[in-house]
Design an enzyme around this catalytic site. Structure first.
Site, mmCIF file in Angstrom:
data_model
loop_
_atom_site.group_PDB
_atom_site.id
_atom_site.type_symbol
_atom_site.label_atom_id
_atom_site.label_comp_id
_atom_site.label_asym_id
_atom_site.label_seq_id
_atom_site.Cartn_x
_atom_site.Cartn_y
_atom_site.Cartn_z
ATOM 1 C CD GLU A 8 -2.592 -6.663 0.950
ATOM 2 O OE1 GLU A 8 -2.979 -7.529 -0.017
ATOM 3 O OE2 GLU A 8 -1.981 -5.790 0.216
ATOM 4 C CG ASN A 39 -12.128 -3.847 -1.989
ATOM 5 O OD1 ASN A 39 -12.447 -2.538 -2.055
ATOM 6 N ND2 ASN A 39 -11.819 -4.305 -3.168
ATOM 7 N N GLY A 40 -10.046 -2.158 -0.185
ATOM 8 C CA GLY A 40 -9.567 -0.512 0.075
ATOM 9 C C GLY A 40 -10.722 0.261 -0.296
ATOM 10 C CG ASP A 57 2.933 0.894 -2.997
ATOM 11 O OD1 ASP A 57 3.202 1.697 -3.684
ATOM 12 O OD2 ASP A 57 3.478 -0.088 -2.452
#
Length: 188
Positions: A8, A39-40, A57
């Protein structure tokens, strides 16, 4: 012990959830959970064969989550998953013309990254159209052909929404959605 990694970028979001939604956020204190504030897209760049499942998500392919809807992200997800890994992600809604191009682009990118890529639907009252799509991508498993309906029933898990019949039915899409997806699959 299994590990659950949550990525997250916004630490404040997690703190707000802890403060105002403590019943929902209580799971964050589980010793199996590790929260990474980053950062994903960048997080997955260094992962290989690490995960059984990745759940993205993020709802909107713009702003700070834009990188989670790129060809690089889906390729990184493929690499980060184990041989039998599965990725689940929000796919948006094809209902409005302005959202259809994002759905098309997303499906094309995932379909290019994974050998199995299917889309399923749900009716979400809080969505502007009330209709939302989700994606299932895997290196190995097909969500309907490999679904063990009897095995699910034997588990005797209580759910208020999900059923084995709903699982199969969710992948039965309206013709206009099938047409959109098949058109993008042809661009592989």
């Amino acid at each position: 012990m299994e590990q659950i990694d949550i990525v997250e970028p916004d630490e404040m979001l997690v703190e707000v959830c802890r403060e105002y939604f403590p019943d929902f956020a209580a799971g964050l204190d589980d010793p199996r959970v590790t929260i990474y504030y980053q950062n994903g897209l960048r997080f997955l760049r260094n992962c290989e064969d690490d995960y059984d499942i990745i759940i993205n998500d993020a709802t909107d392919p713009f702003g700070h989550t834009e990188g989670l809807f790129t060809k690089e992200f889906y390729g990184n997800s493929y690499r980060a998953l184990k041989e039998d890994g599965i990725m689940i992600y929000q796919h948006g809604s094809p209902f409005f013309d302005e959202d259809e191009s994002a759905c098309r682009s997303m499906h094309r990118k995932v379909n290019q990254a994974f050998p199995i890529s299917r889309v399923y639907q749900a009716h979400i009252p809080t969505s502007p159209a009330g209709y939302w799509l989700f994606g299932f991508a895997s290196k190995k498993y097909h969500p309907v052909k490999d679904f063990d309906k009897e095995g699910w029933k034997k588990r005797q898990l209580f759910t208020e929404y999900y059923t084995a019949n709903l699982h199969v039915g969710a992948f039965m899409l309206p013709k206009y959605v099938e047409d959109i997806l098949e058109e993008e699959e042809g661009k592989k």
